[in-house]
Design a protein around this motif. Sequence first.
Motif, short mmCIF file in Angstrom:
data_model
loop_
_atom_site.label_atom_id
_atom_site.label_comp_id
_atom_site.label_asym_id
_atom_site.label_seq_id
_atom_site.Cartn_x
_atom_site.Cartn_y
_atom_site.Cartn_z
N GLN A 1 47.96 47.82 42.22
CA GLN A 1 47.10 48.44 41.21
C GLN A 1 46.76 47.46 40.10
O GLN A 1 45.62 47.42 39.63
N SER A 2 47.71 46.66 39.69
CA SER A 2 47.48 45.66 38.65
C SER A 2 46.42 44.64 39.10
O SER A 2 45.53 44.27 38.33
N ALA A 3 46.52 44.21 40.35
CA ALA A 3 45.54 43.26 40.88
C ALA A 3 44.15 43.90 40.95
O ALA A 3 43.14 43.24 40.69
N GLU A 4 44.09 45.18 41.31
CA GLU A 4 42.79 45.87 41.35
C GLU A 4 42.18 45.99 39.96
O GLU A 4 40.98 45.83 39.79
N ILE A 5 43.02 46.23 38.96
CA ILE A 5 42.53 46.32 37.58
C ILE A 5 42.01 44.96 37.14
O ILE A 5 40.93 44.86 36.53
N ALA B 1 48.42 39.31 50.62
CA ALA B 1 48.79 38.16 49.79
C ALA B 1 49.76 38.60 48.69
O ALA B 1 50.72 37.89 48.38
N ILE B 2 49.53 39.76 48.11
CA ILE B 2 50.42 40.29 47.08
C ILE B 2 51.80 40.56 47.68
O ILE B 2 52.83 40.19 47.10
N LEU B 3 51.82 41.19 48.84
CA LEU B 3 53.10 41.48 49.49
C LEU B 3 53.84 40.19 49.86
O LEU B 3 55.06 40.10 49.69
#
Length: 148
Positions: free
Chosen positions: A34-38, A51-53
């Motif tokens: 969610q932070s990356a989407e924001i 990539a986040i995982l």
Amino acid sequence: MSLKENINNDLKVAMKAKDKDSLAVIRMIKSAIQSAEIDKKAELDLQEELAILSREVKQRRDSLLEFEKAGRQDLVDHVKKEIEIVEKYLPKQLSVAEIQDVIKSTAAELSVDSMQGFGKLMGTVAGKLKGQADGNVIKDQVKAFLSK
């Protein structure tokens, strides 16, 4: 089912089962996405989510090494469990033999056969195997291949 839907379903299951360890890790994963989407101001595609995982697993593996050096078995066990939980959302990790096959075929495509082409080969192979193999394993295998 998308990765986010899978995470949300597992979050609900962990809440119902009162599985605090899984719940904490799944919430952390969801929060990171969610932070990356924001930050991006848009939905992430599957590669970005993976990539986040991968980054989360890498951070935990780094912590695991430090805890092992410090002799903190309680933290080692906890971090190993966290890694297991995060890895179940990643694609199956390739074996060393499969990584070597990709390196050989990519080196042939790029006509790379010496350490001078390390950066070119490493970048291409890492892109092909994103989310499917640890970067350090890829780096070690590329070095081994080029030093023959």
